[in-house]
Design an enzyme around this catalytic site. Structure first.
Site, PDB file in Angstrom:
ATOM      1  N   HIS A 261       0.935  -1.085   0.042  1.00 62.86           N
ATOM      2  CA  HIS A 261      -0.045  -0.112   0.146  1.00 62.86           C
ATOM      3  C   HIS A 261       0.935   1.236   0.074  1.00 62.86           C
ATOM      4  CE1 HIS A 261      -3.609   2.312   1.217  1.00 62.86           C
ATOM      5  NE2 HIS A 261      -2.625   3.183   1.789  1.00 62.86           N
ATOM      6  N   GLU A 262       1.711   1.397   1.038  1.00 59.32           N
ATOM      7  CA  GLU A 262       2.766   2.420   1.018  1.00 59.32           C
ATOM      8  C   GLU A 262       3.472   2.895  -0.280  1.00 59.32           C
ATOM      9  OE1 GLU A 262       1.934   4.767   2.941  1.00 59.32           O
ATOM     10  OE2 GLU A 262       0.589   3.524   4.316  1.00 59.32           O
TER      11      GLU A 262
ATOM     12  N   HIS B  90       1.795   4.519  -2.689  1.00 61.07           N
ATOM     13  CA  HIS B  90       1.795   5.884  -2.821  1.00 61.07           C
ATOM     14  C   HIS B  90       3.144   6.637  -3.469  1.00 61.07           C
ATOM     15  CE1 HIS B  90      -2.056   6.686  -0.215  1.00 61.07           C
ATOM     16  NE2 HIS B  90      -1.376   5.969   0.475  1.00 61.07           N
TER      17      HIS B  90
ATOM     18  N   HIS C 219       3.208   6.812  -7.051  1.00 56.46           N
ATOM     19  CA  HIS C 219       2.384   8.029  -7.208  1.00 56.46           C
ATOM     20  C   HIS C 219       3.274   9.291  -7.074  1.00 56.46           C
ATOM     21  CE1 HIS C 219      -1.790  10.011  -6.491  1.00 56.46           C
ATOM     22  NE2 HIS C 219      -1.194  10.613  -7.670  1.00 56.46           N
TER      23      HIS C 219
END
Length: 325
Positions: free
Chosen positions: A191-192, A195, A198
């Site tokens: 999940h991290e 980011h 991104h």
């Protein structure tokens, strides 16, 4: 209907009515799953009073099908999820999806435990720099997050590359055992890293809108996409290897992991809805006067909506900083 404009939510006067039809059936589902867990625990002489009050009442009970609960434990899974292998799986996935690669480099470190990589595009051009700060230590904030040391932007026609950091609080390895993650910790790293991607893949003119500087309802999309890859069978076959034998994770465990995604959904959805409702309550105040935050939360969750004690919100008003983002 909620109107989002310039990062603000314009709330109609009857905003609570939008949720009323969903509250009751979700509460019923949560109660049903609580009864099933109580029955399962009583048959085995397990007291749920001593267990976590959240939807994860029995940490070893991860699968329920047709009223039958199967067992999948952290202890059974951890040997297949070494931190090194999980990171390698994430790098493999990023290369398959986006063609990017990661090269260890020597760079300034704010802590000697940090790892740092240069991120290269398909043509081996520089995309950015990625730091990992994995281990728990004294004085370090808890939890896991991703942030930028510098944002991506363009200056005089040249791309200024981002420097991104992923931070977790995993246990340190010992002399005989590497850092072993449970499934939640593995998904958190995926999940991290979403980011981080991104930010690293950003191609924006201005740093104020690059990377994760996007509307709140979109910022979690890249991270959720990456997280959903963590338990895909093709990915597990790639990186979930036993730290001692190097054997791939057994298909029986993979099937249980896949089926576990359907377990506890009544609890999970009720927890999510409770958080949304209490958030709407505190942000719907028209006039401010000093008040007891804890009492307000109890009123919003338990007095007004009858949230069952087995489903407590995982984040509380006084310390959940995202509520004010």
């Amino acid at each position: 209907v909620y109107l989002i404009r310039h990062g603000e939510v314009q709330v109609p006067g009857n905003e609570k009515r939008c949720y009323s039809s969903a509250e009751y059936p979700l509460s019923v589902r949560g109660e049903k799953q609580a009864r099933q867990l109580r029955s399962w625990a009583q048959e085995r002489g397990i007291s749920l009073i001593a267990a976590s009050p959240s939807g994860r009442c029995v940490k070893t009970a991860e699968l329920m099908s047709g009223g039958k609960i199967e067992i999948i434990t952290d202890e059974a899974l951890r040997p297949y999820f070494t931190l090194e292998n999980v990171q390698g799986g994430i790098f493999f996935l990023a290369n398959r999806l986006y063609g990017i690669t990661f090269r260890p480099i020597v760079a300034p470190l704010y802590n000697p435990d940090c790892l740092v990589y240069e991120v290269l595009d398909e043509d081996e051009s520089h995309l950015g720099v990625l730091y990992f700060d994995y281990y728990v230590r004294e004085g370090k904030s808890g939890g896991a997050w991703c942030g930028n040391f510098t944002e991506q932007y363009y200056e005089n026609g040249e791309r200024v590359a981002p420097v991104v950091g992923v931070v977790t609080n995993y246990a340190r390895p010992t002399r005989s055992t590497p850092t072993l993650l449970n499934l939640d910790e593995t998904k958190t790293l995926f999940h991290e890293f979403g980011h981080a991607l991104h930010g690293l893949l950003s191609q924006c003119t201005y740093n104020k809108v690059s990377g994760t500087s996007v509307p709140r309802d979109f910022v979690e999309l890249p991270s959720q996409i990456m997280e959903n890859w963590a338990a895909e069978p093709e990915m597990l076959e790639q990186y979930a290897l036993h730290y001692r034998t190097n054997d791939k994770i057994p298909e029986s465990l993979v099937r249980k992991i896949r089926r576990s995604a359907q377990f506890n959904q009544g609890f999970e959805m009720t927890e999510l809805l409770a958080a949304a409702l209490s958030d709407m309550d505190i942000h719907s105040q028209r006039e401010y006067a000093p008040f007891d935050v804890d009492a307000f939360e109890r009123e919003a969750l338990y007095a007004k909506r009858g949230l069952i004690p087995q489903i407590e919100p995982r984040y509380r008003y006084p310390y959940f900083s995202h509520i004010f983002d």
